[in-house]
Motif scaffolding. Structure first.
Motif, PDB file in Angstrom:
ATOM      1  N   ILE A  48       0.955  -1.117  -0.103  1.00  0.00           N
ATOM      2  CA  ILE A  48      -0.039   0.177  -0.019  1.00  0.00           C
ATOM      3  C   ILE A  48       0.805   1.353   0.085  1.00  0.00           C
ATOM      4  CG2 ILE A  48      -1.818   1.328   1.094  1.00  0.00           C
ATOM      5  CD1 ILE A  48      -2.662  -1.537   2.300  1.00  0.00           C
ATOM      6  N   SER A  49       0.628   1.867  -0.878  1.00  0.00           N
ATOM      7  CA  SER A  49       1.539   3.197  -1.285  1.00  0.00           C
ATOM      8  C   SER A  49       0.881   4.583  -1.746  1.00  0.00           C
ATOM      9  CB  SER A  49       2.633   2.816  -2.139  1.00  0.00           C
ATOM     10  OG  SER A  49       2.150   2.805  -3.436  1.00  0.00           O
ATOM     11  N   ASP A  50       1.616   5.255  -1.819  1.00  0.00           N
ATOM     12  CA  ASP A  50       0.904   6.781  -2.119  1.00  0.00           C
ATOM     13  C   ASP A  50       0.884   6.563  -3.679  1.00  0.00           C
ATOM     14  OD1 ASP A  50       1.083   8.137   0.186  1.00  0.00           O
ATOM     15  OD2 ASP A  50       3.018   8.999  -0.155  1.00  0.00           O
ATOM     16  N   THR A  51      -0.162   7.035  -4.305  1.00  0.00           N
ATOM     17  CA  THR A  51      -0.464   6.958  -5.747  1.00  0.00           C
ATOM     18  C   THR A  51       0.634   7.936  -6.329  1.00  0.00           C
ATOM     19  OG1 THR A  51      -2.825   6.457  -5.603  1.00  0.00           O
ATOM     20  CG2 THR A  51      -2.052   7.652  -7.776  1.00  0.00           C
TER      21      THR A  51
ATOM     22  N   GLN B  27      -6.643   1.400  -6.864  1.00  0.00           N
ATOM     23  CA  GLN B  27      -6.489   2.766  -6.238  1.00  0.00           C
ATOM     24  C   GLN B  27      -7.692   2.983  -5.101  1.00  0.00           C
ATOM     25  OE1 GLN B  27      -6.269   6.184  -8.821  1.00  0.00           O
ATOM     26  NE2 GLN B  27      -4.300   5.841  -9.512  1.00  0.00           N
ATOM     27  N   SER B  28      -7.312   3.750  -4.150  1.00  0.00           N
ATOM     28  CA  SER B  28      -8.401   3.831  -3.205  1.00  0.00           C
ATOM     29  C   SER B  28      -9.367   4.696  -3.929  1.00  0.00           C
ATOM     30  CB  SER B  28      -7.824   4.656  -1.985  1.00  0.00           C
ATOM     31  OG  SER B  28      -7.357   5.941  -2.349  1.00  0.00           O
ATOM     32  N   THR B  29     -10.588   4.929  -3.183  1.00  0.00           N
ATOM     33  CA  THR B  29     -11.776   5.652  -3.843  1.00  0.00           C
ATOM     34  C   THR B  29     -11.086   7.008  -3.873  1.00  0.00           C
ATOM     35  OG1 THR B  29     -13.282   4.150  -2.292  1.00  0.00           O
ATOM     36  CG2 THR B  29     -14.214   6.334  -3.106  1.00  0.00           C
ATOM     37  N   ASN B  30     -10.497   7.633  -3.333  1.00  0.00           N
ATOM     38  CA  ASN B  30     -10.353   9.315  -3.465  1.00  0.00           C
ATOM     39  C   ASN B  30      -8.890   9.371  -4.181  1.00  0.00           C
ATOM     40  OD1 ASN B  30      -7.898   8.451  -1.679  1.00  0.00           O
ATOM     41  ND2 ASN B  30      -8.763  10.201  -0.025  1.00  0.00           N
ATOM     42  N   GLY B  31      -8.408   8.077  -4.576  1.00  0.00           N
ATOM     43  CA  GLY B  31      -7.187   8.041  -5.494  1.00  0.00           C
ATOM     44  C   GLY B  31      -5.626   8.544  -4.795  1.00  0.00           C
ATOM     45  N   LYS B  32      -5.767   8.832  -3.488  1.00  0.00           N
ATOM     46  CA  LYS B  32      -4.564   9.072  -2.799  1.00  0.00           C
ATOM     47  C   LYS B  32      -3.558   7.812  -2.613  1.00  0.00           C
ATOM     48  CE  LYS B  32      -2.844  11.129   1.457  1.00  0.00           C
ATOM     49  NZ  LYS B  32      -3.292  11.999   2.691  1.00  0.00           N
ATOM     50  N   TYR B  33      -4.266   6.733  -2.602  1.00  0.00           N
ATOM     51  CA  TYR B  33      -3.290   5.551  -2.132  1.00  0.00           C
ATOM     52  C   TYR B  33      -3.610   4.576  -3.394  1.00  0.00           C
ATOM     53  CZ  TYR B  33      -3.108   7.421   2.214  1.00  0.00           C
ATOM     54  OH  TYR B  33      -2.936   8.350   3.429  1.00  0.00           O
ATOM     55  N   THR B  34      -2.687   3.718  -3.618  1.00  0.00           N
ATOM     56  CA  THR B  34      -2.595   2.626  -4.651  1.00  0.00           C
ATOM     57  C   THR B  34      -1.983   1.369  -3.841  1.00  0.00           C
ATOM     58  OG1 THR B  34      -2.260   4.170  -6.622  1.00  0.00           O
ATOM     59  CG2 THR B  34      -1.594   1.605  -6.746  1.00  0.00           C
ATOM     60  N   THR B  35      -2.895   0.140  -4.223  1.00  0.00           N
ATOM     61  CA  THR B  35      -2.451  -1.043  -3.619  1.00  0.00           C
ATOM     62  C   THR B  35      -2.025  -2.096  -4.698  1.00  0.00           C
ATOM     63  OG1 THR B  35      -4.072  -0.947  -1.734  1.00  0.00           O
ATOM     64  CG2 THR B  35      -3.369  -2.996  -2.292  1.00  0.00           C
ATOM     65  N   ILE B  36      -0.821  -2.453  -4.500  1.00  0.00           N
ATOM     66  CA  ILE B  36      -0.278  -3.435  -5.562  1.00  0.00           C
ATOM     67  C   ILE B  36      -0.123  -4.897  -4.769  1.00  0.00           C
ATOM     68  CG2 ILE B  36       1.707  -4.017  -7.116  1.00  0.00           C
ATOM     69  CD1 ILE B  36       2.187  -1.021  -7.203  1.00  0.00           C
TER      70      ILE B  36
ATOM     71  N   ALA C 293      11.571   1.781   3.123  1.00  0.00           N
ATOM     72  CA  ALA C 293      12.576   2.714   2.918  1.00  0.00           C
ATOM     73  C   ALA C 293      12.389   3.953   2.138  1.00  0.00           C
ATOM     74  CB  ALA C 293      14.023   2.459   2.979  1.00  0.00           C
ATOM     75  N   THR C 294      11.463   3.679   1.262  1.00  0.00           N
ATOM     76  CA  THR C 294      11.103   4.605  -0.159  1.00  0.00           C
ATOM     77  C   THR C 294      10.694   5.720   0.384  1.00  0.00           C
ATOM     78  OG1 THR C 294       9.033   3.347  -0.701  1.00  0.00           O
ATOM     79  CG2 THR C 294      10.813   2.549  -1.812  1.00  0.00           C
ATOM     80  N   GLY C 295       9.821   5.745   1.468  1.00  0.00           N
ATOM     81  CA  GLY C 295       9.092   7.001   1.756  1.00  0.00           C
ATOM     82  C   GLY C 295       7.709   7.038   1.339  1.00  0.00           C
ATOM     83  N   PHE C 296       7.390   6.296   0.234  1.00  0.00           N
ATOM     84  CA  PHE C 296       6.116   6.307  -0.309  1.00  0.00           C
ATOM     85  C   PHE C 296       5.245   5.009  -0.216  1.00  0.00           C
ATOM     86  CE2 PHE C 296       8.590   5.103  -4.022  1.00  0.00           C
ATOM     87  CZ  PHE C 296       8.266   3.853  -4.404  1.00  0.00           C
ATOM     88  N   VAL C 297       5.922   4.290   0.563  1.00  0.00           N
ATOM     89  CA  VAL C 297       5.176   2.858   1.075  1.00  0.00           C
ATOM     90  C   VAL C 297       4.745   3.006   2.386  1.00  0.00           C
ATOM     91  CG1 VAL C 297       5.437   0.326   1.255  1.00  0.00           C
ATOM     92  CG2 VAL C 297       6.499   1.326  -1.047  1.00  0.00           C
ATOM     93  N   HIS C 298       3.437   2.681   2.577  1.00  0.00           N
ATOM     94  CA  HIS C 298       2.974   2.850   3.826  1.00  0.00           C
ATOM     95  C   HIS C 298       2.956   1.434   4.387  1.00  0.00           C
ATOM     96  CE1 HIS C 298       2.096   7.156   3.605  1.00  0.00           C
ATOM     97  NE2 HIS C 298       1.654   6.763   2.360  1.00  0.00           N
ATOM     98  N   MET C 299       2.443   0.512   3.811  1.00  0.00           N
ATOM     99  CA  MET C 299       2.292  -0.872   4.592  1.00  0.00           C
ATOM    100  C   MET C 299       2.702  -1.942   3.649  1.00  0.00           C
ATOM    101  SD  MET C 299      -1.221  -2.042   6.464  1.00  0.00           S
ATOM    102  CE  MET C 299      -1.269  -0.359   6.985  1.00  0.00           C
TER     103      MET C 299
END
Length: 91
Positions: free
Chosen positions: A23-26, A53-62, A83-89
């Motif tokens: 789960i990361s930032d889009t 993508q999340s409903t609001n498009g802020k996050y992307t799940t791969i 460590a990338t800074g854009f991956v949350h989980m």
């Protein structure tokens, strides 16, 4: 162990179809960077890579499936992705 304690599931290695969900930032290029990092550590089944993508498009799940060889490999993938800074989980 009591009934309320939960044991982590035991993973049998090698596992040729191990699922990973990231789960990361889009953002432009984030998916490519995620795949590049995972490919450094494991073989990816490219037929089983899904992106949502999340409903609001802020996050992307791969979600992808790899050949998992040991616990250290999974730890290294998780650490480098976080460590990338854009991956949350990483699940």
């Amino acid at each position: 162990m009591t009934d309320t304690e939960v044991k982590a599931p035991k993973i049998e290695f090698p596992n040729v179809d191990y699922p990973i969900k990231v789960i990361s930032d889009t953002g432009a290029g984030n998916k490519d960077k995620i795949l590049e990092i995972v490919l450094k550590h494991a073989t990816i089944n490219h037929n089983r890579v899904d992106e949502r993508q999340s409903t609001n498009g802020k996050y992307t799940t791969i979600q992808l499936h790899i050949v998992a060889t040991d616990q250290d490999q999974l730890y290294n993938i998780n650490s480098e992705l976080r460590a990338t800074g854009f991956v949350h989980m990483v699940l």
